[in-house]
Design a protein around this motif. Structure first.
Motif, mmCIF file in Angstrom:
data_model
loop_
_atom_site.group_PDB
_atom_site.id
_atom_site.type_symbol
_atom_site.label_atom_id
_atom_site.label_comp_id
_atom_site.label_asym_id
_atom_site.label_seq_id
_atom_site.Cartn_x
_atom_site.Cartn_y
_atom_site.Cartn_z
ATOM 1 N N GLU A 1 1.443 -9.715 2.595
ATOM 2 C CA GLU A 1 0.123 -9.163 2.890
ATOM 3 C C GLU A 1 -0.010 -7.735 2.379
ATOM 4 O OE1 GLU A 1 1.772 -11.375 6.560
ATOM 5 O OE2 GLU A 1 2.071 -9.291 5.976
ATOM 6 N N ASN A 2 -1.214 -7.205 2.581
ATOM 7 C CA ASN A 2 -1.480 -5.790 2.329
ATOM 8 C C ASN A 2 -2.099 -5.192 3.587
ATOM 9 O OD1 ASN A 2 -0.944 -5.383 -0.699
ATOM 10 N ND2 ASN A 2 -2.243 -7.196 -0.680
ATOM 11 N N ALA A 3 -1.953 -3.895 3.737
ATOM 12 C CA ALA A 3 -2.521 -3.228 4.899
ATOM 13 C C ALA A 3 -3.150 -1.912 4.482
ATOM 14 C CB ALA A 3 -1.458 -2.984 5.968
ATOM 15 N N VAL A 4 -4.272 -1.605 5.106
ATOM 16 C CA VAL A 4 -4.951 -0.325 4.904
ATOM 17 C C VAL A 4 -4.557 0.556 6.082
ATOM 18 C CG1 VAL A 4 -7.162 0.828 4.567
ATOM 19 C CG2 VAL A 4 -6.869 -1.556 3.814
ATOM 20 N N ILE A 5 -3.826 1.619 5.807
ATOM 21 C CA ILE A 5 -3.314 2.498 6.867
ATOM 22 C C ILE A 5 -4.273 3.679 7.018
ATOM 23 C CG2 ILE A 5 -1.310 3.711 7.750
ATOM 24 C CD1 ILE A 5 -0.754 0.785 7.059
ATOM 25 N N GLU A 6 -4.933 3.765 8.152
ATOM 26 C CA GLU A 6 -5.843 4.870 8.452
ATOM 27 C C GLU A 6 -5.229 5.747 9.542
ATOM 28 O OE1 GLU A 6 -10.082 2.641 7.453
ATOM 29 O OE2 GLU A 6 -9.502 2.953 9.540
ATOM 30 N N LYS A 7 -5.906 6.832 9.894
ATOM 31 C CA LYS A 7 -5.360 7.781 10.870
ATOM 32 C C LYS A 7 -5.169 7.157 12.239
ATOM 33 C CE LYS A 7 -7.093 12.052 8.766
ATOM 34 N NZ LYS A 7 -7.984 13.230 8.946
ATOM 35 N N ASP A 8 -6.116 6.297 12.648
ATOM 36 C CA ASP A 8 -6.072 5.792 14.014
ATOM 37 C C ASP A 8 -5.950 4.277 14.099
ATOM 38 O OD1 ASP A 8 -8.542 5.204 12.984
ATOM 39 O OD2 ASP A 8 -9.662 5.693 14.803
ATOM 40 N N ARG A 9 -5.805 3.626 12.965
ATOM 41 C CA ARG A 9 -5.681 2.171 13.008
ATOM 42 C C ARG A 9 -5.066 1.655 11.714
ATOM 43 N NH1 ARG A 9 -11.746 -0.382 11.848
ATOM 44 N NH2 ARG A 9 -12.073 0.718 9.874
ATOM 45 N N PHE B 1 -6.994 7.043 3.791
ATOM 46 C CA PHE B 1 -6.181 5.840 3.959
ATOM 47 C C PHE B 1 -5.123 5.814 2.862
ATOM 48 C CE2 PHE B 1 -8.967 4.660 0.553
ATOM 49 C CZ PHE B 1 -8.221 3.768 -0.225
ATOM 50 N N PHE B 2 -4.145 4.961 3.047
ATOM 51 C CA PHE B 2 -3.292 4.552 1.929
ATOM 52 C C PHE B 2 -2.948 3.082 2.128
ATOM 53 C CE2 PHE B 2 -0.147 5.910 5.061
ATOM 54 C CZ PHE B 2 0.865 4.974 4.934
ATOM 55 N N LEU B 3 -2.633 2.422 1.034
ATOM 56 C CA LEU B 3 -2.305 1.003 1.069
ATOM 57 C C LEU B 3 -0.808 0.811 1.210
ATOM 58 C CD1 LEU B 3 -4.645 -0.394 -1.712
ATOM 59 C CD2 LEU B 3 -4.466 -1.346 0.595
ATOM 60 N N ALA B 4 -0.417 -0.112 2.052
ATOM 61 C CA ALA B 4 0.982 -0.512 2.154
ATOM 62 C C ALA B 4 1.066 -2.019 1.992
ATOM 63 C CB ALA B 4 1.574 -0.085 3.496
ATOM 64 N N GLY B 5 2.196 -2.503 1.503
ATOM 65 C CA GLY B 5 2.329 -3.927 1.241
ATOM 66 C C GLY B 5 3.618 -4.489 1.791
ATOM 67 N N SER B 6 3.651 -5.816 1.852
ATOM 68 C CA SER B 6 4.871 -6.547 2.196
ATOM 69 C C SER B 6 5.043 -7.626 1.138
ATOM 70 C CB SER B 6 4.751 -7.175 3.590
ATOM 71 O OG SER B 6 3.856 -8.271 3.571
ATOM 72 N N TYR B 7 5.880 -8.602 1.409
ATOM 73 C CA TYR B 7 6.016 -9.718 0.480
ATOM 74 C C TYR B 7 4.798 -10.636 0.533
ATOM 75 C CZ TYR B 7 10.904 -8.570 -0.411
ATOM 76 O OH TYR B 7 12.067 -7.945 -0.802
ATOM 77 N N PHE C 1 5.537 8.472 4.193
ATOM 78 C CA PHE C 1 5.517 7.030 4.415
ATOM 79 C C PHE C 1 5.828 6.276 3.129
ATOM 80 C CE2 PHE C 1 3.171 8.655 7.930
ATOM 81 C CZ PHE C 1 3.290 7.721 8.954
ATOM 82 N N SER C 2 6.641 5.250 3.257
ATOM 83 C CA SER C 2 6.782 4.295 2.167
ATOM 84 C C SER C 2 5.547 3.407 2.154
ATOM 85 C CB SER C 2 8.032 3.439 2.355
ATOM 86 O OG SER C 2 8.061 2.384 1.409
ATOM 87 N N ALA C 3 5.105 3.007 0.961
ATOM 88 C CA ALA C 3 3.941 2.113 0.853
ATOM 89 C C ALA C 3 4.380 0.653 0.866
ATOM 90 C CB ALA C 3 3.160 2.416 -0.420
ATOM 91 N N GLY C 4 5.477 0.395 1.566
ATOM 92 C CA GLY C 4 5.951 -0.973 1.735
ATOM 93 C C GLY C 4 6.821 -1.069 2.971
#
Length: 610
Positions: A555-563, A547-553, A284-287
């Motif tokens: 917001e940020n998002a916490v990516i977990e296994k099921d949500r 988890f891992f963190l992903a970002g956009s221009y 996965f890209s973190a963005g």
């Protein structure tokens, strides 16, 4: 009570809050030894003047309307005292959050505190006792402040005091105008430290007046390395001795190439490379857009540090390590390097960068950057090289006339305004697949050029993308990228041709944070702990992630296994499943606080971390 007397009263109320402002100001303050005496003095003047004027506005809105009736009775006195106490309780909470995490109180922290039932932010008995003592102290100060405001408003003039505060506020804003023009990072950082303080900048006007130039601003930005609040890497990089010439490294990145394009039918050349080399099938890209996708690939830390990197001119640790090892760097990007400002971040301070490609369309620019890359390969050199080739055709949905079209029917032209949740995506998606097929031909060409020059046995080739591309896959009218954090927008191909490593299919979760770590450890001989410069791990020793963190221009998002937990600009948390529908799981888990720490850990001096 006259209007004049009412105003005098709230002015004195604001001035009587000075002791509490002075008490909390050090919790937001920079270390004097790091920024110098002048910056510290400016900070305290800004903090006190902003605090007084801000509280004056707060009281004018909430207290002044209640003073219409002439008498200040016991109920009104209690109300004024309560408003004053609530203001400073809020400041106190923010001060303690900032002291711990280096960001201000937001809705996410409030949500975790209130709705997590003490399972995420657990307060010990000693902490609770300290909170009670501090609240009681604030109530006592509010009682005294309310009383003395009544006393002083009846006996003392206030104009000299408030004029002095206003002059101080104007003065520190003038300092910020200067700091912005000369890119003085420690002074500019004051604006981020003080809640509610948004100091003046005038760069546009100064440019119009001919006092400064855009080029001078850019030059000054990249010359103030590591003087601001960006502790990256946390410690200087250390290296072990290399006993042989390190491999060349090629980053072959395709803009907007989603994971399911890597098939034998769509991308046969890349697919063939995947069958003989390292193929990461759960990468996965973190963005979900270019800026965070490339930033995390090079910096190996979350994309929310973008502005810290740009303001300080601190380039990626990976690039520093390349330079330390004597690599010749070449940038061959179809889209330009200055929007987003990778020339001021990833490659900050480097001269003679190739900033852009020639061509009216994405496919023409792709061919131009490939041409220049091939020329780069033919340059005589004894040192290893690093090349960043960044192709744009799938992002631009662009290919030349006469290109192969194995997927039909395809859309002849794209009108994004006509796309909606009911659009049949077939022809548009076929066009995207055909563009990806044409891009694969270019990847095959690049590999052939390396093979022709006998460089494949001496070059690590990383083939990946900055983010994916959605075509209403989840039936929620998302087209393109930068819209959500589902796999269609952040899951991308990852193939690494690493001499001597052979073929392996790795289905463990890997992210763009891991690439630089792997190369710094295994090629460049960096011996620091990974945590000094990354939130990732080695691709050769992948551990399960909560988890891992992903970002956009935005917001940020916490990516977990099921949500997926998206944290918007206001700090609100939105709980989604992997198809971007509302998740039934709204638990405020400890994962969220761990993610929040990652978002701030490179803004805290290593010795100050809790």
């Amino acid at each position: 009570m006259t209007i004049k007397h009412r105003f005098a009263y709230i002015v004195w109320l604001a001035l009587c809050g000075l002791p509490m402002l002075i008490f909390y100001a050090p919790m937001f303050a920079p270390e004097a030894e790091d920024v110098g005496l002048f910056c510290s003095v400016v900070y305290y003047i800004a903090a006190i003047s902003t605090g007084v004027l801000g509280s004056l506005l707060f009281y004018a809105l909430l207290i002044l309307p209640t003073l219409i009736r002439p008498k200040l009775g016991i109920l009104k006195f209690g109300y004024v005292m309560l408003i004053m106490a609530l203001l400073f309780i809020g400041i106190g909470v923010d001060a303690h959050v900032y002291a711990l995490y280096r960001f201000h109180m937001n809705y996410t922290m409030y949500d975790l505190l209130v709705n997590a039932k003490g399972q995420v932010i657990e307060l010990s008995d000693e902490t609770i006792k300290s909170i009670i003592v501090e609240v009681l102290a604030i109530l006592a100060c509010a009682l005294l402040g309310t009383y003395f405001a009544v006393l002083f408003s009846n006996h003392f003039a206030w104009r000299k005091f408030i004029v002095l505060i206003i002059l101080a506020f104007v003065g520190v804003n003038g300092v910020n105008v200067y700091a912005s023009a000369v890119a003085d990072q420690p002074l500019l950082e004051i604006g981020n430290r003080i809640p509610g303080y948004y100091p003046l900048t005038m760069n546009t006007k100064l440019i119009e007046w001919g006092l400064i130039s855009r080029d001078l601003i850019a030059e000054r930005k990249v010359s103030v390395r590591a003087e601001g609040r960006f502790y990256y890497p946390k410690h200087p990089l250390k290296y072990q001795e290399l006993h042989s010439k390190p491999y060349n490294i090629l980053f072959l990145v395709v803009d907007s190439l989603r994971f399911d394009m890597l098939t034998e039918q769509i991308m046969p050349n890349t697919y063939n490379l995947a069958q003989h080399n390292l193929h990461f099938t759960n990468y996965f890209s973190a963005g979900n857009s270019t800026r965070p996708g490339i930033f995390t690939l090079f910096y190996s830390i979350p994309s929310n540090y973008w502005f810290s990197a740009m303001q300080t001119g601190v380039r990626a640790a990976f690039v520093d390590a390349l330079l330390q090892r004597g690599y010749k760097l070449g940038t061959f990007t179809s889209a330009n390097l200055y929007k987003p400002e990778f020339n001021l971040t990833v490659f900050a301070g480097l001269k003679d960068l190739r900033l852009e490609s020639q061509g009216e369309t994405g496919w023409e620019r792709d061919l131009d950057c490939i041409k220049d890359f091939i020329g780069f390969l033919d340059e005589p050199r004894t040192d290893p090289f690093f090349a960043f080739v960044f192709l744009d055709a799938p992002h631009a949905i662009s290919k030349p006339d006469g290109a192969a079209t194995p997927f039909m029917p395809e859309l002849s032209k794209v009108n994004h305004l006509e796309l909606n949740e009911h659009t049949d995506r077939t022809e548009y998606f076929n066009l995207y697949k055909n563009v990806s097929h044409w891009t694969d031909e270019n990847i095959g060409r690049i590999y052939s050029e390396l093979l022709k020059r006998e460089l494949t046995e001496h070059t690590i080739i990383v083939i990946t993308a900055d983010h994916g591309q959605e075509f209403n896959d989840n039936k929620l009218n998302f087209w393109g990228h930068n819209g959500n954090y589902t796999p269609y927008q952040i899951k991308v191909p990852m193939v690494i041709c690493w001499p001597g490593r052979g073929h392996e299919v790795i289905d463990k979760l890997a992210t763009s944070y891991d690439v630089s770590v792997t190369l710094m450890q295994n090629v460049l001989g960096v011996t620091n702990a990974v945590q000094d410069y990354s939130v990732g791990q080695s691709l050769f020793d992948l551990k399960p992630l909560d988890f891992f963190l992903a970002g956009s221009y935005l917001e940020n998002a916490v990516i977990e296994k099921d949500r997926i937990i998206m944290i918007d600009q206001a700090g609100m948390m939105h709980f989604k499943d992997w198809s971007w529908r509302d998740s039934q799981n709204v638990e405020r888990s400890e994962t969220i606080i761990k993610a929040i720490r990652q978002l701030s850990e490179f803004q805290v001096k290593p010795e100050d971390r809790p």
